[in-house]
Scaffold this active site. Structure first.
Site, mmCIF file in Angstrom:
data_model
loop_
_atom_site.group_PDB
_atom_site.id
_atom_site.type_symbol
_atom_site.label_atom_id
_atom_site.label_comp_id
_atom_site.label_asym_id
_atom_site.label_seq_id
_atom_site.Cartn_x
_atom_site.Cartn_y
_atom_site.Cartn_z
ATOM 1 N N ASN A 319 0.847 -1.188 0.000
ATOM 2 C CA ASN A 319 0.000 0.000 0.000
ATOM 3 C C ASN A 319 0.883 1.239 0.000
ATOM 4 O O ASN A 319 2.089 1.179 0.236
ATOM 5 C CB ASN A 319 -1.004 0.007 1.158
ATOM 6 C CG ASN A 319 -0.359 0.176 2.518
ATOM 7 O OD1 ASN A 319 0.846 0.395 2.646
ATOM 8 N ND2 ASN A 319 -1.165 0.089 3.567
ATOM 9 N N GLU A 320 0.280 2.364 -0.301
ATOM 10 C CA GLU A 320 1.058 3.577 -0.520
ATOM 11 C C GLU A 320 1.713 4.114 0.748
ATOM 12 O O GLU A 320 2.648 4.914 0.679
ATOM 13 C CB GLU A 320 0.197 4.667 -1.176
ATOM 14 C CG GLU A 320 -1.118 4.941 -0.498
ATOM 15 C CD GLU A 320 -2.261 4.107 -1.054
ATOM 16 O OE1 GLU A 320 -3.366 4.662 -1.192
ATOM 17 O OE2 GLU A 320 -2.068 2.913 -1.336
#
Length: 543
Positions: A319-320
């Site tokens: 995920n970012e």
């Protein structure tokens, strides 16, 4: 370094200051005690006023914490962030033109802080081209009060680029777990890494004050050197909050900090609803070894499906926020992850994303038009923002957009291998023209990137002529349940298929047994040693 109270930290902020705050989502690395003190001071003495609030990700739990503490009239002049969804009062201020509101990509803010730290003239990137962030559209503005141009179009080497301009900083408020007497800060209990070092370095470059909220103090020289994430030379003040929680929802979950791994059985499973049906169909696009991103919303359910189906260990989810491997969390702690292999600072995660490192990304959608343009940022009477959506969707080799077919009261039932629509949603998501372009279908086709749109009742591809219907759920009527709820009529594939009947049964689908049957082609091969490729002699040069 001085140890001060949260109230003393609040008094450092002067009217008109530009304040950068760390954190993500529901309290992840949010310096809540300091933010609460800033709010209390404003309510007590009416200061500080006319602030610019900057944060890379939406922060708050929608219960008047986080960024929402700056909601009081006169307190805020400008909001610069990637997302407002976690702080609804700021959405209202933006809609009422009471503040200047800008939303630009999460990765842009994260990387821009690092550019400011290095004294460079802003961030030059292709991320945001042909979206509402492009100055030829709205330049990231979310209301009329936002007058300043914060991004400009450049041409370098015959290619178009965007330059996001650096912003001033006066006070930077960060968070860690432990600080020693010299101000060195570690983050051993934090649920995300963020961009703490870049923020502190940017503050040093611009002469801003750095305040770090921590849970505890340690004696000088007792922190393991390699655990220090913010060196003391960059820290001016430390605020100690012994009651500091890991997130708003969790006091401390060891697996979020990488202290332990949980069993696959311990991971949360999705209830059998339309959200699980959609997440399942999206997961069918994964191939073994794929490097993936999971966005917010329905797409976060892909990790739960992958765990339940026994394929989680055969792929790499990310995920970012900076996690590589494991399973990103859903629900109130979304943004954290469990069983991850590595945790990197957020700017470097976006370097990987922007560089095309993702094989496939799973993202949500709010509106889609016939050209395959997607809007997730602004619709109805709300401003959500974009988070890392543009960075991810514009640079991944393939994107699977997931969402319910309609919204607002939708009720469906899956069972017996088919889908029944019990009550239709009030709002159509397939519109004549999206309100803001967050993903340009035409630009994606021009660059050879693929997209698939997955709903509980239909799957669409994007061809040269725009959206094309390629799958329909068993039990669904094409005219009544699909075309009647679209503002345009898409083309229909001559090889239109039924969606897999297993999607509409509560038991696991058994994807592990046929993993790799579905999905896109393998990524471009990396350079290999000739011997590994079975080559030798004269063939090595060709290899």
């Amino acid at each position: 370094m001085r140890v001060i109270t949260a109230s003393e930290a609040a008094s450092l902020i002067e009217p008109g200051d530009s304040v950068l705050v760390s954190g993500s989502g529901g309290g992840h690395c949010v310096p809540e005690a300091v933010l609460a003190a800033i709010e209390a001071r404003f309510l007590d003495v009416g200061e500080p006023r006319d602030l610019t609030l900057i944060h890379a990700v939406g922060i708050g739990d929608r219960q008047l914490k986080g960024a929402a503490r700056f909601r009081h009239p006169g307190m805020l002049k400008r909001s610069l962030t990637s997302a407002l969804v976690d702080s609804p009062p700021l959405i209202k201020l933006a809609l009422d033109e009471a503040i200047e509101s800008y939303t630009i990509p999460q990765g842009v803010i994260s990387q821009l802080v690092r550019e400011i730290a290095g004294g460079r003239p802003g961030l030059i990137t292709r991320t945001g081209l042909h979206t509402f962030v492009d100055p030829r559209q709205s330049g990231g503005r979310q209301n009329e009060a936002a007058k300043e141009d914060i991004v400009e179009l450049l041409t370098i080497g015959g290619e178009e680029w965007l330059r996001f301009k650096p912003f001033p900083l006066d006070v930077v408020i960060l968070r860690g777990t432990t600080a020693d007497e010299d101000g060195n800060v570690s983050m051993e209990e934090e649920a995300i890494p963020g961009e703490m070092l870049s923020c502190a370095q940017a503050a040093r470059r611009l002469g801003a004050a750095v305040v770090v909220q921590v849970k505890r103090l340690a004696r000088r020289g007792t922190l393991p050197q390699r655990s220090v994430r913010i060196p003391g030379i960059l820290v001016d003040y430390v605020v100690v909050d012994p009651e500091q929680r890991q997130t708003y929802a969790s006091a401390y979950e060891p697996s979020y900090a990488g202290e332990m791994r949980v069993t696959t059985e311990a991971m949360r499973r999705l209830p059998f609803t339309e959200r699980k049906i959609i997440a399942r169909r999206a997961a069918m696009e994964i191939i073994p070894g794929a490097v993936c991103n999971l966005g917010a919303g329905i797409s976060t359910g892909v990790s739960a499906v992958a765990a339940e189906e026994g394929i989680l260990d055969s792929i790499t989810l990310s995920n970012e926020q900076g996690f590589i491997g494991g399973a990103p969390m859903t629900g109130p702690d979304s943004g954290a992850a469990q069983n991850f292999d590595a945790m990197v600072d957020q700017p470097y995660q976006f370097d990987f994303y922007d560089g095309g490192g993702l094989d496939i990304a799973f993202l949500s959608f709010a509106e889609i038009d016939a050209a395959g343009n997607v809007n997730v940022s602004r619709f109805g009477d709300t401003i959500v923002g974009i988070g890392g959506f543009i960075n991810i969707s514009q640079n991944a080799r393939k994107v699977v957009f997931s969402g319910t077919f309609t919204a607002g009261g939708l009720r469906v039932e899956g069972g017996g291998g088919k889908l029944t629509v019990l009550e239709e949603g009030r709002h159509s998501k397939f519109v004549e023209a999206v309100r803001q372009i967050c993903y340009s279908g035409a630009f994606a086709r021009e660059e050879g990137r693929k997209a698939l749109f997955v709903t509980e009742r239909a799957v669409f591809d994007v061809g040269a002529a725009g959206l094309e219907l390629v799958e329909i759920a068993p039990g669904v009527d094409l005219e009544r349940d699909i075309f009647a709820h679209m503002a345009f009529r898409p083309s229909v594939s001559p090889s239109l298929q039924l969606m897999d009947a297993r999607l509409f049964k509560p038991e696991p689908m058994g994807l592990a047994a046929e993993f790799g049957k579905f999905g896109h082609s393998a990524r471009s091969p990396r350079r290999r040693l000739a011997a590994e490729a079975g080559l030798g002699g004269k063939d090595r040069a060709a290899a």
